[in-house]
Design an enzyme around this catalytic site. Structure first.
Site, PDB file in Angstrom:
ATOM      1  N   GLY A 190     -23.446 -24.363 -33.067  1.00 13.49           N
ATOM      2  CA  GLY A 190     -22.663 -25.112 -32.085  1.00 13.49           C
ATOM      3  C   GLY A 190     -23.527 -25.539 -30.917  1.00 13.49           C
ATOM      4  N   VAL A 193     -21.367 -26.405 -24.868  1.00 12.86           N
ATOM      5  CA  VAL A 193     -21.837 -25.983 -23.552  1.00 12.86           C
ATOM      6  C   VAL A 193     -22.570 -24.640 -23.612  1.00 12.86           C
ATOM      7  N   ILE A 194     -21.972 -23.667 -24.329  1.00 10.96           N
ATOM      8  CA  ILE A 194     -22.616 -22.348 -24.394  1.00 10.96           C
ATOM      9  C   ILE A 194     -23.921 -22.441 -25.174  1.00 10.96           C
ATOM     10  N   VAL A 247     -22.545 -25.381 -42.096  1.00  9.64           N
ATOM     11  CA  VAL A 247     -23.014 -23.994 -42.180  1.00  9.64           C
ATOM     12  C   VAL A 247     -22.350 -23.304 -43.368  1.00  9.64           C
ATOM     13  N   SER A 279     -21.437 -20.131 -31.058  1.00 11.12           N
ATOM     14  CA  SER A 279     -20.748 -20.731 -29.899  1.00 11.12           C
ATOM     15  C   SER A 279     -20.051 -21.994 -30.376  1.00 11.12           C
ATOM     16  N   ARG A 282     -13.629 -21.614 -28.173  1.00 11.91           N
ATOM     17  CA  ARG A 282     -12.901 -20.395 -27.801  1.00 11.91           C
ATOM     18  C   ARG A 282     -11.420 -20.530 -28.169  1.00 11.91           C
ATOM     19  N   ASP A 322      -7.252 -20.874 -19.465  1.00  7.77           N
ATOM     20  CA  ASP A 322      -7.701 -21.032 -20.857  1.00  7.77           C
ATOM     21  C   ASP A 322      -6.592 -20.776 -21.873  1.00  7.77           C
ATOM     22  N   ALA A 330     -13.269 -22.792 -15.421  1.00  5.99           N
ATOM     23  CA  ALA A 330     -12.794 -21.876 -14.378  1.00  5.99           C
ATOM     24  C   ALA A 330     -12.072 -22.638 -13.263  1.00  5.99           C
ATOM     25  N   HIS A 454     -31.702 -39.330   3.929  1.00  5.99           N
ATOM     26  CA  HIS A 454     -32.980 -39.615   3.266  1.00  5.99           C
ATOM     27  C   HIS A 454     -34.004 -38.548   3.654  1.00  5.99           C
TER      28      HIS A 454
HETATM   29  P1  FAD Z   1     -10.263 -15.444 -18.203  1.00  9.48           P
HETATM   30  O1  FAD Z   1     -11.382 -15.658 -17.276  1.00  9.48           O
HETATM   31  O2  FAD Z   1     -10.570 -15.257 -19.638  1.00  9.48           O
HETATM   32  O3  FAD Z   1      -9.497 -14.163 -17.644  1.00  9.48           O
HETATM   33  C1  FAD Z   1      -8.447 -13.575 -18.336  1.00  9.48           C
HETATM   34  C2  FAD Z   1      -8.333 -12.129 -17.878  1.00  9.48           C
HETATM   35  O4  FAD Z   1      -7.108 -11.601 -18.342  1.00  9.48           O
HETATM   36  C3  FAD Z   1      -9.414 -11.206 -18.419  1.00  9.48           C
HETATM   37  O5  FAD Z   1      -9.920 -10.395 -17.409  1.00  9.48           O
HETATM   38  C4  FAD Z   1      -8.698 -10.362 -19.473  1.00  9.48           C
HETATM   39  O6  FAD Z   1      -9.243  -9.065 -19.610  1.00  9.48           O
HETATM   40  C5  FAD Z   1      -7.327 -10.290 -18.845  1.00  9.48           C
HETATM   41  N1  FAD Z   1      -6.242 -10.016 -19.788  1.00  9.48           N
HETATM   42  C6  FAD Z   1      -5.983 -10.621 -20.960  1.00  9.48           C
HETATM   43  N2  FAD Z   1      -4.840 -10.129 -21.493  1.00  9.48           N
HETATM   44  C7  FAD Z   1      -4.393  -9.208 -20.622  1.00  9.48           C
HETATM   45  C8  FAD Z   1      -3.246  -8.369 -20.590  1.00  9.48           C
HETATM   46  N3  FAD Z   1      -2.322  -8.407 -21.555  1.00  9.48           N
HETATM   47  N4  FAD Z   1      -3.105  -7.526 -19.535  1.00  9.48           N
HETATM   48  C9  FAD Z   1      -4.024  -7.490 -18.543  1.00  9.48           C
HETATM   49  N5  FAD Z   1      -5.108  -8.270 -18.512  1.00  9.48           N
HETATM   50  C10 FAD Z   1      -5.280  -9.119 -19.539  1.00  9.48           C
HETATM   51  N6  FAD Z   1     -16.339 -22.468 -16.803  1.00  9.48           N
HETATM   52  C11 FAD Z   1     -16.748 -23.181 -15.744  1.00  9.48           C
HETATM   53  O7  FAD Z   1     -15.926 -23.831 -15.096  1.00  9.48           O
HETATM   54  N7  FAD Z   1     -18.069 -23.191 -15.358  1.00  9.48           N
HETATM   55  C12 FAD Z   1     -19.008 -22.486 -16.032  1.00  9.48           C
HETATM   56  O8  FAD Z   1     -20.179 -22.513 -15.654  1.00  9.48           O
HETATM   57  C13 FAD Z   1     -18.601 -21.736 -17.150  1.00  9.48           C
HETATM   58  N8  FAD Z   1     -19.510 -21.017 -17.842  1.00  9.48           N
HETATM   59  C14 FAD Z   1     -19.088 -20.281 -18.904  1.00  9.48           C
HETATM   60  C15 FAD Z   1     -20.045 -19.582 -19.631  1.00  9.48           C
HETATM   61  C16 FAD Z   1     -19.670 -18.842 -20.733  1.00  9.48           C
HETATM   62  C17 FAD Z   1     -20.704 -18.086 -21.503  1.00  9.48           C
HETATM   63  C18 FAD Z   1     -18.284 -18.775 -21.106  1.00  9.48           C
HETATM   64  C19 FAD Z   1     -17.837 -17.948 -22.265  1.00  9.48           C
HETATM   65  C20 FAD Z   1     -17.328 -19.466 -20.384  1.00  9.48           C
HETATM   66  C21 FAD Z   1     -17.722 -20.240 -19.292  1.00  9.48           C
HETATM   67  N9  FAD Z   1     -16.803 -20.989 -18.564  1.00  9.48           N
HETATM   68  C22 FAD Z   1     -17.221 -21.738 -17.507  1.00  9.48           C
HETATM   69  C23 FAD Z   1     -15.365 -20.984 -18.896  1.00  9.48           C
HETATM   70  C24 FAD Z   1     -14.602 -20.037 -17.960  1.00  9.48           C
HETATM   71  O9  FAD Z   1     -15.158 -18.751 -18.053  1.00  9.48           O
HETATM   72  C25 FAD Z   1     -13.134 -19.999 -18.330  1.00  9.48           C
HETATM   73  O10 FAD Z   1     -12.616 -21.316 -18.351  1.00  9.48           O
HETATM   74  C26 FAD Z   1     -12.353 -19.194 -17.308  1.00  9.48           C
HETATM   75  O11 FAD Z   1     -12.824 -17.881 -17.248  1.00  9.48           O
HETATM   76  C27 FAD Z   1     -10.862 -19.186 -17.648  1.00  9.48           C
HETATM   77  O12 FAD Z   1     -10.185 -18.436 -16.691  1.00  9.48           O
HETATM   78  P2  FAD Z   1      -8.813 -17.704 -17.040  1.00  9.48           P
HETATM   79  O13 FAD Z   1      -8.377 -17.054 -15.776  1.00  9.48           O
HETATM   80  O14 FAD Z   1      -7.896 -18.635 -17.708  1.00  9.48           O
HETATM   81  O15 FAD Z   1      -9.184 -16.604 -18.131  1.00  9.48           O
HETATM   82  P1  NAI Z   2     -17.786 -26.103 -27.136  1.00  8.86           P
HETATM   83  O1  NAI Z   2     -16.446 -26.587 -27.517  1.00  8.86           O
HETATM   84  O2  NAI Z   2     -18.402 -26.574 -25.872  1.00  8.86           O
HETATM   85  O3  NAI Z   2     -18.835 -26.433 -28.282  1.00  8.86           O
HETATM   86  C1  NAI Z   2     -18.651 -25.988 -29.585  1.00  8.86           C
HETATM   87  C2  NAI Z   2     -19.564 -26.793 -30.490  1.00  8.86           C
HETATM   88  O4  NAI Z   2     -19.609 -26.149 -31.755  1.00  8.86           O
HETATM   89  C3  NAI Z   2     -19.067 -28.216 -30.726  1.00  8.86           C
HETATM   90  O5  NAI Z   2     -20.114 -29.119 -30.531  1.00  8.86           O
HETATM   91  C4  NAI Z   2     -18.583 -28.189 -32.168  1.00  8.86           C
HETATM   92  O6  NAI Z   2     -18.706 -29.418 -32.813  1.00  8.86           O
HETATM   93  C5  NAI Z   2     -19.496 -27.136 -32.763  1.00  8.86           C
HETATM   94  N1  NAI Z   2     -18.959 -26.476 -33.966  1.00  8.86           N
HETATM   95  C6  NAI Z   2     -17.700 -26.062 -34.186  1.00  8.86           C
HETATM   96  N2  NAI Z   2     -17.604 -25.471 -35.399  1.00  8.86           N
HETATM   97  C7  NAI Z   2     -18.849 -25.507 -35.948  1.00  8.86           C
HETATM   98  C8  NAI Z   2     -19.413 -25.035 -37.162  1.00  8.86           C
HETATM   99  N3  NAI Z   2     -18.668 -24.410 -38.074  1.00  8.86           N
HETATM  100  N4  NAI Z   2     -20.732 -25.250 -37.382  1.00  8.86           N
HETATM  101  C9  NAI Z   2     -21.507 -25.870 -36.460  1.00  8.86           C
HETATM  102  N5  NAI Z   2     -21.021 -26.338 -35.289  1.00  8.86           N
HETATM  103  C10 NAI Z   2     -19.722 -26.151 -35.031  1.00  8.86           C
HETATM  104  O7  NAI Z   2     -17.654 -24.514 -27.189  1.00  8.86           O
HETATM  105  P2  NAI Z   2     -18.586 -23.355 -26.618  1.00  8.86           P
HETATM  106  O8  NAI Z   2     -19.969 -23.822 -26.392  1.00  8.86           O
HETATM  107  O9  NAI Z   2     -18.330 -22.196 -27.501  1.00  8.86           O
HETATM  108  O10 NAI Z   2     -17.957 -23.067 -25.207  1.00  8.86           O
HETATM  109  C11 NAI Z   2     -16.574 -22.755 -25.110  1.00  8.86           C
HETATM  110  C12 NAI Z   2     -16.010 -23.306 -23.855  1.00  8.86           C
HETATM  111  O11 NAI Z   2     -16.415 -22.513 -22.748  1.00  8.86           O
HETATM  112  C13 NAI Z   2     -16.475 -24.705 -23.495  1.00  8.86           C
HETATM  113  O12 NAI Z   2     -15.753 -25.707 -24.171  1.00  8.86           O
HETATM  114  C14 NAI Z   2     -16.199 -24.758 -22.046  1.00  8.86           C
HETATM  115  O13 NAI Z   2     -14.843 -25.047 -21.850  1.00  8.86           O
HETATM  116  C15 NAI Z   2     -16.486 -23.336 -21.613  1.00  8.86           C
HETATM  117  N6  NAI Z   2     -17.817 -23.264 -21.027  1.00  8.86           N
HETATM  118  C16 NAI Z   2     -18.074 -23.996 -19.908  1.00  8.86           C
HETATM  119  C17 NAI Z   2     -19.317 -23.979 -19.331  1.00  8.86           C
HETATM  120  C18 NAI Z   2     -19.572 -24.827 -18.156  1.00  8.86           C
HETATM  121  O14 NAI Z   2     -18.617 -25.336 -17.586  1.00  8.86           O
HETATM  122  N7  NAI Z   2     -20.815 -24.994 -17.716  1.00  8.86           N
HETATM  123  C19 NAI Z   2     -20.404 -23.163 -19.864  1.00  8.86           C
HETATM  124  C20 NAI Z   2     -20.041 -22.478 -21.069  1.00  8.86           C
HETATM  125  C21 NAI Z   2     -18.793 -22.519 -21.596  1.00  8.86           C
END
Ligand code: FAD
Ligand code: NAI
Length: 475
Positions: A190, A193-194, A247, A279, A282, A322, A330, A454
């Protein structure tokens, strides 16, 4: 005896904790339940974002970028270094410390705003008189009575069918942020973004990185011109990105992981790596919530069904972030959390889904807001485009980082800005001006007429706005 609250928020990620703070600010008696545990079993609010997402990934991106600068760019500045090395354990320790600061910060904010925090899993028990009974299963079990409930339970990494994460060889985002030594060969499935952010971290530190992507186009959601420029830069950095692959079987043994796949031409290939990050997107998380028990409606993806205002099918139950439709970001979760708290308090909370910025924190960074050129073409809207390269920007030259451009798309007749796309240095910060402009429905001429400091990278934004009218001053 049940504890009574006006609002109970389930989930303490950016959607949930921000909703709780805003609700408390508005005078509502508010509780937030979150189950995330730190390595000592204590509370670690902040969700995916704080614990295994935005924050730790940006900490590692920063560390690895320093390393890359030292390795490849310091010499240009006349700075000599001998015996450059990376202490991965220390780098991970710093990342963990940054995460902890954020966890502690949220606990402090709860206290400051008088939000009652419960550490444990929250679930619906039943509808009760004027609200819902919510159980908390944790260190101490509790029963809460809530007039209004906000569900913010987030998302989990999607695994490939039949290939569960073991977080040792086959890694989700969680394991990807804890790799203990630079792998010699790293594979990613994938190129979203990740894939790009995590691939960049380990590539900068010296891993051979191969990304396998199913789609035939690179970063399909990004403006094509910007995606092309980024692809060129990543390839130059040594990221191997294979598009259009299928894959197949994935095998793990003591030596690592082997991925069988068909390449874009259909030829059988294998990729052997030490670690594999999967990745591929989600999935919304409603585990343990007892959604069925109270009749909370989910869609076929498992997301909680909500209307444009985040109302679920149950009266007094809302859902944000999410776990509902829309981009998994976020800041989108936070905006929804604030808007829902305001709606509960009788105000008119609002989220403008057209001006949510996206940022990919690679080097060069990629950031955008609004529509891409391909979307405008598909919709038949007449538009004008203007671009300005960082190569012609004095600050970018001084920084030694001239990759990329700023691109404006504006309505052909009214000049209203329809999209802004940036690939280049500090794109994550530069995009804020475009978000403000679009929120105020500005024209490209508005930006072109505003004085920009600037030398600054933001002058490239002004120049791209001037380019819409074909009158750049420095290019
Ligand atoms: P979450 O952050 O997933 O929080 C949900 C919380 O609820 C968790 O703590 C969980 O334990 C808790 N929970 C779940 N079920 C229960 C329950 N029944 N009782 C009590 N607690 C519970 N987004 C950006 O905007 N910028 C970025 O740079 C960015 N980078 C990312 C990098 C990675 C590697 C990943 C995986 C994601 C990234 N994201 C980024 C996406 C971002 O993390 C999510 O969009 C965001 O965290 C969503 O917020 P949320 O509050 O909906 O859920
Ligand atoms: P993603 O949706 O960004 O990318 C997933 C990629 O995997 C896509 O390009 C898709 O075509 C590919 N894919 C799907 N199935 C596949 C397969 N079977 N074989 C090969 N490729 C395949 O999802 P990712 O990177 O897992 O991140 C999840 C989400 O987390 C993002 O969509 C974003 O919302 C959030 N995130 C945001 C960040 C930021 O804001 N900087 C950083 C990291 C994550």
């Amino acid at each position: 005896m049940s504890k009574q609250f006006d609002v109970v928020v389930i989930g303490g990620g950016p959607g949930g904790y921000i909703a709780a703070i805003r609700a408390a600010q508005l005078g509502l008696n508010t509780a937030c339940i979150d189950e995330w545990k730190n390595d000592k079993g204590g509370p670690a609010p902040g969700g995916t974002c704080t614990n295994v997402g935005c924050i730790p990934s940006k900490a590692l991106l920063q560390s690895s970028e320093h390393y890359a600068h030292a390795a490849h760019h310091f010499a240009e500045h006349g700075i000599g270094l001998k015996d450059l090395s990376i202490d991965v354990k220390k780098m991970l320790g710093r990342k963990d410390a940054v995460v902890k600061q954020n966890n502690d910060g949220i606990l402090y904010l709860f206290k400051k705003n008088k939000v009652t925090f419960f550490h444990g899993r929250g679930s619906f028990v039943k509808a009760a008189e004027a609200g819902y009974e919510i159980a908390v299963a944790g260190a101490a079990n509790e029963t809460l009575l809530a007039k209004q409930v906000i569900v913010a339970t987030g998302s989990n990494a999607r695994a490939l069918p039949g290939v569960p994460f073991d977080e040792d060889s086959i890694l989700s985002n969680d394991g990807a942020l804890r790799i203990g030594a630079v792998p010699r060969r790293l594979g990613l499935i994938g190129s979203g973004v990740i894939g790009l952010e995590m691939g960049s971290v380990w590539r900068r530190l010296g891993a051979e990185v191969t990304v396998l992507e199913a789609l035939p186009t690179f970063l399909g959601a990004v403006d094509e011109q910007i995606a092309k420029e980024a692809h060129k830069a990543f390839t130059k950095q040594g990221l191997k990105i294979e598009l259009g692959v299928k894959v197949g079987e994935i095998k793990t043994d003591k030596k690592g992981v082997t991925v069988a796949y068909a390449d874009a031409k259909g030829a059988a290939q294998t990729l052997a790596v030490d670690k594999l990050i999967v990745s591929i997107g989600r999935v919304p998380n409603t585990t343990g919530l007892n959604a069925d028990g109270v009749g909370l409606k989910l869609d076929e993806r498992g997301a909680i069904v909500v209307d444009g205002d985040c109302r679920t099918n149950l009266p007094g139950v809302w859902a944000v972030g999410d776990v509902v439709r829309g981009p998994m970001l976020a800041h989108k979760a936070e905006e929804e959390g604030v808007a829902v708290a305001e709606r509960i308090a009788g105000q008119h909370g609002h989220v403008d889904f057209n001006t949510i910025p996206w940022v990919i924190y690679t080097s060069p960074e990629i950031a955008w807001v609004g529509q891409t050129e391909q979307q405008l073409k598909a919709s038949g809207r007449a538009y004008k485009a203007g671009t300005f390269p960082f190569l012609a920007n004095g600050r970018a030259r001084a920084l030694g980082d001239t990759t990329g451009m700023v691109k404006f798309l504006a309505d052909a007749a009214t000049d209203e800005i329809l999209g802004v796309h940036i690939v280049g240095p500090m794109a994550s910060e530069l995009i804020a001006e475009a978000v403000v402009a679009m929120s105020f429905r500005a024209s490209s001429e508005d930006i072109a007429r505003i004085c920009h400091a600037h030398p600054s990278l933001s002058e490239a934004t002004k120049e791209a706005a001037l380019a819409v009218d074909r009158r750049t001053l420095n290019f």
